[in-house]
Design an enzyme around this catalytic site. Sequence first.
Site, PDB file in Angstrom:
ATOM      1  N   SER A 145     -61.380 132.175 -27.548  1.00  7.33           N
ATOM      2  CA  SER A 145     -62.153 131.033 -28.024  1.00  7.33           C
ATOM      3  C   SER A 145     -62.256 129.943 -26.960  1.00  7.33           C
ATOM      4  O   SER A 145     -61.471 129.892 -26.014  1.00  7.33           O
ATOM      5  CB  SER A 145     -61.501 130.443 -29.266  1.00  7.33           C
TER       6      SER A 145
HETATM    7  N1  SAH Z   1     -57.295 133.816 -31.310  1.00  6.22           N
HETATM    8  C1  SAH Z   1     -57.830 134.628 -30.227  1.00  6.22           C
HETATM    9  C2  SAH Z   1     -59.319 134.819 -30.300  1.00  6.22           C
HETATM   10  C3  SAH Z   1     -59.683 135.660 -31.456  1.00  6.22           C
HETATM   11  S1  SAH Z   1     -61.199 136.551 -31.376  1.00  6.22           S
HETATM   12  C4  SAH Z   1     -57.436 134.095 -28.874  1.00  6.22           C
HETATM   13  O1  SAH Z   1     -56.731 133.081 -28.799  1.00  6.22           O
HETATM   14  O2  SAH Z   1     -57.790 134.730 -27.872  1.00  6.22           O
HETATM   15  C5  SAH Z   1     -61.084 137.238 -32.988  1.00  6.22           C
HETATM   16  C6  SAH Z   1     -60.105 138.373 -33.123  1.00  6.22           C
HETATM   17  O3  SAH Z   1     -60.042 138.713 -34.490  1.00  6.22           O
HETATM   18  C7  SAH Z   1     -60.538 139.636 -32.382  1.00  6.22           C
HETATM   19  O4  SAH Z   1     -59.562 140.004 -31.451  1.00  6.22           O
HETATM   20  C8  SAH Z   1     -60.686 140.672 -33.495  1.00  6.22           C
HETATM   21  O5  SAH Z   1     -60.242 141.976 -33.115  1.00  6.22           O
HETATM   22  C9  SAH Z   1     -59.807 140.091 -34.575  1.00  6.22           C
HETATM   23  N2  SAH Z   1     -60.133 140.533 -35.946  1.00  6.22           N
HETATM   24  C10 SAH Z   1     -61.330 140.658 -36.546  1.00  6.22           C
HETATM   25  N3  SAH Z   1     -61.178 141.091 -37.801  1.00  6.22           N
HETATM   26  C11 SAH Z   1     -59.841 141.251 -38.013  1.00  6.22           C
HETATM   27  C12 SAH Z   1     -59.053 141.682 -39.125  1.00  6.22           C
HETATM   28  N4  SAH Z   1     -59.580 142.051 -40.290  1.00  6.22           N
HETATM   29  N5  SAH Z   1     -57.711 141.704 -38.973  1.00  6.22           N
HETATM   30  C13 SAH Z   1     -57.129 141.368 -37.803  1.00  6.22           C
HETATM   31  N6  SAH Z   1     -57.821 140.951 -36.723  1.00  6.22           N
HETATM   32  C14 SAH Z   1     -59.167 140.891 -36.820  1.00  6.22           C
END
Ligand code: SAH
Length: 218
Positions: free
Chosen positions: A64
């Site tokens: 992000s």
């Molecule tokens: N917080 C992260 C950015 C997240 S991007 C950072 O600091 O880099 C969003 C993430 O959510 C992705 O890696 C994706 O794989 C995950 N995601 C999406 N749906 C999900 C689910 N149902 N359970 C767990 N993770 C999920």
Amino acid sequence: MSDAGPIAERKMQFLYALRSKGVTDSRVLSAMEAIDRGPFIRGYFADRAYEDMPLPIACGQTISQPSVVGLMTQALKVSARDKVLEVGTGSGYQAAILSLLARRIYTVDRHKRLVSEANKIFRTLDLNNITAFTADGSFGLPDQAPFDRILVTAAAEDPPGPLLAQLKIGGIMVVPVGQSDAVQSLIRVTRTHRGFDYDELRPVRFVPLVEGLGRDTV
Ligand code: SAH
């Protein structure tokens, strides 16, 4: 010639960008100063780590935008005694920042590869209060529930019911809500004795919360 100068300057600009976009909580700013975003970004985009923009990471996901990380962390009002669940480990950057502000962090991602890469960074940085799992975070983490704080870093159509159920009374959840690729809103949910209070904080854009585990796990 050493490049320490330009890097120090880029880090100062990074902190300035956070402040100018509304990240004013001094604990959050100190945590973001302490956790270097560099190690969480590999390859082609590594030299853009100190720019205030989201960047691609493995498995088609994104780390992000730092100011959004700061604003979400600030909105979560984390205290040093809190047990926190993050849904969407991604690069691990957000979890690393939370680990300096709270007692215990559980973070889950549906992509095993992201979890294992994030775990390596947590170990290198000695962030021993983070536990990362491969799991579908839309069901939360029933074994560790209830949580003082829950941060969802992928967009859900509605705040997921199991996550609401795993929030303590007085607990706070911050979650982007809306259809993927449409405008999403960052929502803060506070659990009270009577139910849930909702605050709409700002428009955001996140990758969607997807059901089931990622294909790289099989
Ligand atoms: N917080 C992260 C950015 C997240 S991007 C950072 O600091 O880099 C969003 C993430 O959510 C992705 O890696 C994706 O794989 C995950 N995601 C999406 N749906 C999900 C689910 N149902 N359970 C767990 N993770 C999920």
